[in-house]
Design a protein around this motif. Structure first.
Motif, short mmCIF file in Angstrom:
data_model
loop_
_atom_site.label_atom_id
_atom_site.label_comp_id
_atom_site.label_asym_id
_atom_site.label_seq_id
_atom_site.Cartn_x
_atom_site.Cartn_y
_atom_site.Cartn_z
N THR A 85 -4.94 -4.33 -0.51
CA THR A 85 -5.76 -3.24 0.04
C THR A 85 -4.92 -2.28 0.88
N HIS A 86 -3.87 -2.78 1.52
CA HIS A 86 -2.99 -1.98 2.37
C HIS A 86 -1.55 -2.12 1.88
N VAL A 87 -0.83 -1.02 1.92
CA VAL A 87 0.57 -1.01 1.48
C VAL A 87 1.39 -0.23 2.51
N ALA A 88 2.46 -0.85 2.98
CA ALA A 88 3.38 -0.18 3.91
C ALA A 88 4.71 0.03 3.22
N MET A 89 5.36 1.15 3.50
CA MET A 89 6.64 1.45 2.88
C MET A 89 7.62 1.95 3.92
N GLU A 90 8.88 1.62 3.69
CA GLU A 90 9.98 2.09 4.55
C GLU A 90 10.96 2.84 3.68
N SER A 91 11.38 4.00 4.15
CA SER A 91 12.30 4.80 3.36
C SER A 91 13.01 5.80 4.26
N THR A 92 14.15 6.26 3.81
CA THR A 92 14.86 7.35 4.47
C THR A 92 14.84 8.57 3.55
N GLY A 93 15.00 9.74 4.12
CA GLY A 93 15.00 10.95 3.31
C GLY A 93 13.62 11.25 2.77
N VAL A 94 13.58 11.72 1.52
CA VAL A 94 12.32 12.13 0.89
C VAL A 94 11.94 11.20 -0.26
N TYR A 95 12.60 10.06 -0.37
CA TYR A 95 12.34 9.18 -1.51
C TYR A 95 10.93 8.59 -1.47
N TRP A 96 10.32 8.53 -0.29
CA TRP A 96 9.00 7.92 -0.17
C TRP A 96 7.90 8.83 -0.72
N LYS A 97 8.16 10.12 -0.82
CA LYS A 97 7.10 11.06 -1.16
C LYS A 97 6.53 10.82 -2.56
N SER A 98 7.41 10.58 -3.55
CA SER A 98 6.90 10.36 -4.90
C SER A 98 6.08 9.08 -4.97
N VAL A 99 6.50 8.04 -4.26
CA VAL A 99 5.75 6.79 -4.23
C VAL A 99 4.40 7.01 -3.54
N TRP A 100 4.40 7.77 -2.47
CA TRP A 100 3.17 8.03 -1.72
C TRP A 100 2.14 8.77 -2.59
N HIS A 101 2.60 9.77 -3.33
CA HIS A 101 1.67 10.57 -4.13
C HIS A 101 1.05 9.75 -5.25
N VAL A 102 1.80 8.79 -5.81
CA VAL A 102 1.26 7.97 -6.89
C VAL A 102 0.27 6.95 -6.36
N LEU A 103 0.56 6.33 -5.21
CA LEU A 103 -0.29 5.27 -4.67
C LEU A 103 -1.45 5.80 -3.84
N GLU A 104 -1.36 7.07 -3.41
CA GLU A 104 -2.41 7.62 -2.55
C GLU A 104 -3.75 7.65 -3.29
N GLY A 105 -4.78 7.20 -2.62
CA GLY A 105 -6.10 7.13 -3.22
C GLY A 105 -6.47 5.77 -3.74
N SER A 106 -5.46 4.94 -4.04
CA SER A 106 -5.72 3.59 -4.53
C SER A 106 -5.57 2.53 -3.44
N PHE A 107 -4.77 2.83 -2.42
CA PHE A 107 -4.52 1.87 -1.34
C PHE A 107 -4.52 2.62 -0.01
N GLU A 108 -4.68 1.86 1.07
CA GLU A 108 -4.49 2.40 2.42
C GLU A 108 -3.01 2.36 2.72
N LEU A 109 -2.37 3.52 2.77
CA LEU A 109 -0.92 3.60 2.88
C LEU A 109 -0.48 3.77 4.32
N VAL A 110 0.68 3.17 4.64
CA VAL A 110 1.30 3.29 5.96
C VAL A 110 2.77 3.58 5.75
N LEU A 111 3.25 4.68 6.31
CA LEU A 111 4.67 5.01 6.27
C LEU A 111 5.31 4.49 7.55
N ALA A 112 6.20 3.52 7.41
CA ALA A 112 6.80 2.87 8.57
C ALA A 112 8.08 3.57 8.99
N ASN A 113 8.31 3.62 10.29
CA ASN A 113 9.55 4.15 10.84
C ASN A 113 10.60 3.05 10.81
N ALA A 114 11.74 3.34 10.18
CA ALA A 114 12.77 2.32 10.02
C ALA A 114 13.27 1.79 11.36
#
Length: 407
Positions: free
Chosen positions: A57-86
């Motif tokens: 139900t919840h997904v957290a991701m850690e990334s540097t730069g802009v690599y997280w954006k494509s993952v965020w756009h695909v998963l957004e709407g299906s899960f509660e997303l959290v972008l973590a600060n490294a």
């Protein structure tokens, strides 16, 4: 420790791969399923199906730069997303060296130990891309302008000291004439339009140089690049006008603040959004923007008061706007700048003014109100006794005896 999310996922995002861990609590046991996916769209869709199959139900991701954006756009709407600060994840104690990043992120998310980063909605992200692109294009124009000035100095043409804007009407006319092969100082001086502080004799002397074919080639090159960049800026600004339509009210409200132009208001809306509920208080927004001293204390002793590294797009724009606001007479922001400048120096004072402007923007967007200036005499009205005592003490230091009576 209480488990808040019994079925969750952790993602360690890289440029070419995404390491995913699905954490599932079954009774008293915890199962971790780790798998690596690619970053192409089909691979990310497979990642979404894989997480859904585990019931996450919840997904957290850690990334540097802009690599997280494509993952965020695909998963957004299906899960509660959290972008973590490294840095935040690295500072949490208890991690073991044999635990991979994705598993550690999933464990932290399950116990509610990850503080999500601010991710604005898609329309604000698009607006942010446009404002940042515009700033980069304007920077490139400035760089080419400096190279033109360098070329003129090499040709011993002292034009930069006489014209305020080398790319103004007069400056461009002279540059175009130089590219065309004109070298007569009298004719070049005759191309100046409008009012110029320099006399005609000074202009003729400054335009007497040695322009070679090499200089003309460089001038032609830089002028063509500037024209292309200006065309790109115009296209971005036209696109900005369309993207700003839903936020026009917020932009018009921010412009009522001294020092805030249309460009600054666009950057503010693009960087902090228009929904201030994402920040519990104005202090949280100031801390996120990096406009307050860092918390660095040990044994009751403050070790450093330097501001931390933060959003460069917002911070630099606010500092520029603060300098403009500090020049406006009979205003609170100028009074604040002068009050702090004498004790802390101009750099610290201008950061304080920028922080005050961001606090004002926070309340303006949150409460839907225009800017109301407190006035240049705000600090005097706030504590008249303190001001009077300070002035009396200063007169005593100068050798005067003062008797104070209430008016």
């Amino acid at each position: 420790m209480e488990v808040l999310h019994p079925r969750c996922g952790g993602l360690d995002v890289h440029q070419q791969t995404v390491v995913a861990c699905a954490r599932v609590v079954a009774g008293s046991s915890v199962a971790h399923d780790v798998r690596t996916f690619g970053t192409t769209t089909p691979a990310l869709l497979a990642l979404s199906d894989w997480l859904a199959a585990h019931g996450c139900t919840h997904v957290a991701m850690e990334s540097t730069g802009v690599y997280w954006k494509s993952v965020w756009h695909v998963l957004e709407g299906s899960f509660e997303l959290v972008l973590a600060n490294a840095m935040h994840i690295r500072n949490i104690p208890g991690r073991k060296s044999d635990v991979n990043d994705a598993t550690w992120i999933a464990d932290l998310l399950a116990h509610g130990l990850i503080r999500g980063s601010f991710v604005p909605p898609a329309p604000v992200q698009e607006l942010r891309d446009l404002t940042r692109t515009r700033k980069q294009l304007v920077r490139e124009i400035t760089q080419h302008t400096l190279r033109i000035q360098k070329t003129l100095e090499t040709a011993n043409l002292k034009l930069t000291g006489l014209l305020t804007d080398i790319l103004g009407v007069s400056g461009r006319a002279i540059l175009q004439a130089l590219v065309a092969g004109e070298t007569d100082p009298e004719r070049l001086a005759g191309l100046v339009r409008g009012r110029v502080k320099a006399s005609r004799a000074d202009l003729v002397a400054a335009l007497h140089g040695r322009v070679t074919a090499h200089h003309r080639f460089l001038l032609t090159l830089h002028l063509s690049q500037i024209e292309a960049l200006e065309t790109a800026v115009s296209a971005v600004e036209a696109r900005l006008g369309d993207a700003l339509a839903p936020f026009r009210t917020a932009v018009d409200r921010l412009i009522t603040m001294p020092g805030v132009s249309e460009t600054v208001a666009r950057v503010l809306v693009a960087e902090i959004g228009f929904d201030m509920t994402r920040f519990p208080t104005a202090g949280h927004l100031i801390s996120w923007a990096g406009l307050c001293p860092r918390l660095d204390e040990s044994a009751g002793k403050r070790l450093s008061t330097r501001t931390r590294r933060s959003n460069p797009w917002l911070k630099t724009t606010l500092v520029q706007a603060a300098w403009a606001a500090a020049r406006k007479k009979d205003g609170y922001l100028r009074a604040q700048f002068l009050r702090l400048k004498s004790r802390r120096g101009p750099k610290n004072a201008i950061l304080a003014v920028a922080a005050s402007m961001l606090i004002a923007a926070y309340h303006m967007l949150k409460d839907d109100v225009d800017y109301r200036d407190l006035g240049a005499d705000h600090f005097d009205r706030r504590d008249k006794t303190k001001l009077a005592n300070r002035l009396i003490q200063r007169l005593h230091q100068l050798g005067f005896t003062v008797e104070v009576r209430a008016a």
